[in-house]
Design a protein around this motif. Structure first.
Motif, PDB file in Angstrom:
ATOM      1  N   HIS A 104      29.054  39.014  41.266  1.00 11.94           N
ATOM      2  CA  HIS A 104      30.446  39.241  41.641  1.00 11.94           C
ATOM      3  C   HIS A 104      31.325  39.644  40.463  1.00 11.94           C
ATOM      4  CE1 HIS A 104      28.961  36.517  44.859  1.00 11.94           C
ATOM      5  NE2 HIS A 104      29.536  37.435  45.591  1.00 11.94           N
ATOM      6  N   PHE A 156      34.777  39.271  38.830  1.00 18.14           N
ATOM      7  CA  PHE A 156      35.488  38.155  39.449  1.00 18.14           C
ATOM      8  C   PHE A 156      34.936  36.824  38.987  1.00 18.14           C
ATOM      9  CE2 PHE A 156      36.075  41.712  42.268  1.00 18.14           C
ATOM     10  CZ  PHE A 156      37.427  41.638  42.567  1.00 18.14           C
ATOM     11  N   ARG A 157      35.821  35.855  38.975  1.00 16.48           N
ATOM     12  CA  ARG A 157      35.441  34.458  38.808  1.00 16.48           C
ATOM     13  C   ARG A 157      35.917  33.775  40.075  1.00 16.48           C
ATOM     14  NH1 ARG A 157      36.979  36.053  33.462  1.00 16.48           N
ATOM     15  NH2 ARG A 157      35.142  35.965  32.155  1.00 16.48           N
ATOM     16  N   TRP A 158      35.363  32.638  40.361  1.00 13.44           N
ATOM     17  CA  TRP A 158      35.718  31.939  41.592  1.00 13.44           C
ATOM     18  C   TRP A 158      36.242  30.547  41.264  1.00 13.44           C
ATOM     19  CZ3 TRP A 158      35.596  34.375  46.235  1.00 13.44           C
ATOM     20  CH2 TRP A 158      34.969  35.619  46.247  1.00 13.44           C
ATOM     21  N   THR A 205      38.253  28.579  48.410  1.00 13.87           N
ATOM     22  CA  THR A 205      37.722  29.342  47.282  1.00 13.87           C
ATOM     23  C   THR A 205      38.674  30.487  46.996  1.00 13.87           C
ATOM     24  OG1 THR A 205      36.392  30.805  48.682  1.00 13.87           O
ATOM     25  CG2 THR A 205      35.311  28.813  47.875  1.00 13.87           C
ATOM     26  N   PRO A 208      39.129  34.044  44.686  1.00 16.49           N
ATOM     27  CA  PRO A 208      38.601  35.004  43.723  1.00 16.49           C
ATOM     28  C   PRO A 208      39.668  35.266  42.660  1.00 16.49           C
ATOM     29  CG  PRO A 208      39.279  36.130  45.728  1.00 16.49           C
ATOM     30  CD  PRO A 208      39.498  34.663  45.958  1.00 16.49           C
TER      31      PRO A 208
END
Length: 156
Positions: free
Chosen positions: A42, A45-47, A57, A59
């Motif tokens: 992903h 992006f970090r989650w 959650t 993004p």
């Protein structure tokens, strides 16, 4: 530790990824304990994953990927909540979303500021009016942002 999410499935989180938002997020005041994880699948992006609710959650993108010169002015109360002093390098993230037209947007009006030393973060609502909650990053047919940039770092 594994966090089971509806969005990403089971995600591995290490203690180094744990983040506390003492005041929660806008609309999610009761969610205060999270993991901030990255996945090669992903990137960039970090989650931000809630420990308490698998449906929560977010993004995130490092703000520098969205706007090169993004340097929000933080109040002393903002940095105090996350245990930061003037010499601390803070990480700044923005919440990403897809709007009704399929465009990737970012909320530049309310960034998440993280003190990597204390692992405390705060969502800061900026009042200067320069930044929007739906800054367009990419149209539906464009690719996502460059994956090579680091999170925006700013001295407290």
């Amino acid at each position: 530790m594994q966090i089971k999410t509806r969005t990403l499935g089971a995600v591995e989180a290490t203690p180094e990824s744990f983040v506390t938002l003492p005041e929660g997020l806008i609309g999610y005041d009761d969610q205060r304990e999270f993991a901030l994880v990255a996945s090669a699948d992903h990137a960039p992006f970090r989650w931000l994953l809630s420990f308490a609710d698998p449906d929560v959650t977010f993004p995130l993108l490092p703000a520098a990927l969205v706007v090169d010169d993004y340097r929000p002015t933080l109040a002393a109360s903002d940095t105090r909540v996350i245990g930061a002093v003037a010499s601390d390098a803070l990480e700044i993230y923005v919440i990403a979303s897809v709007d009704a037209d399929g465009r990737l947007t970012a909320n530049l009006r309310a960034p998440i500021v993280l003190n990597p030393q204390s692992r405390l973060a705060r969502q800061v609502v900026l009042s200067d009016g320069r930044w929007t909650v739906d800054h367009v990053i990419a149209a539906a047919n464009q690719s996502t942002p460059d994956t090579t940039a680091e999170p925006t770092r700013q001295a407290a």
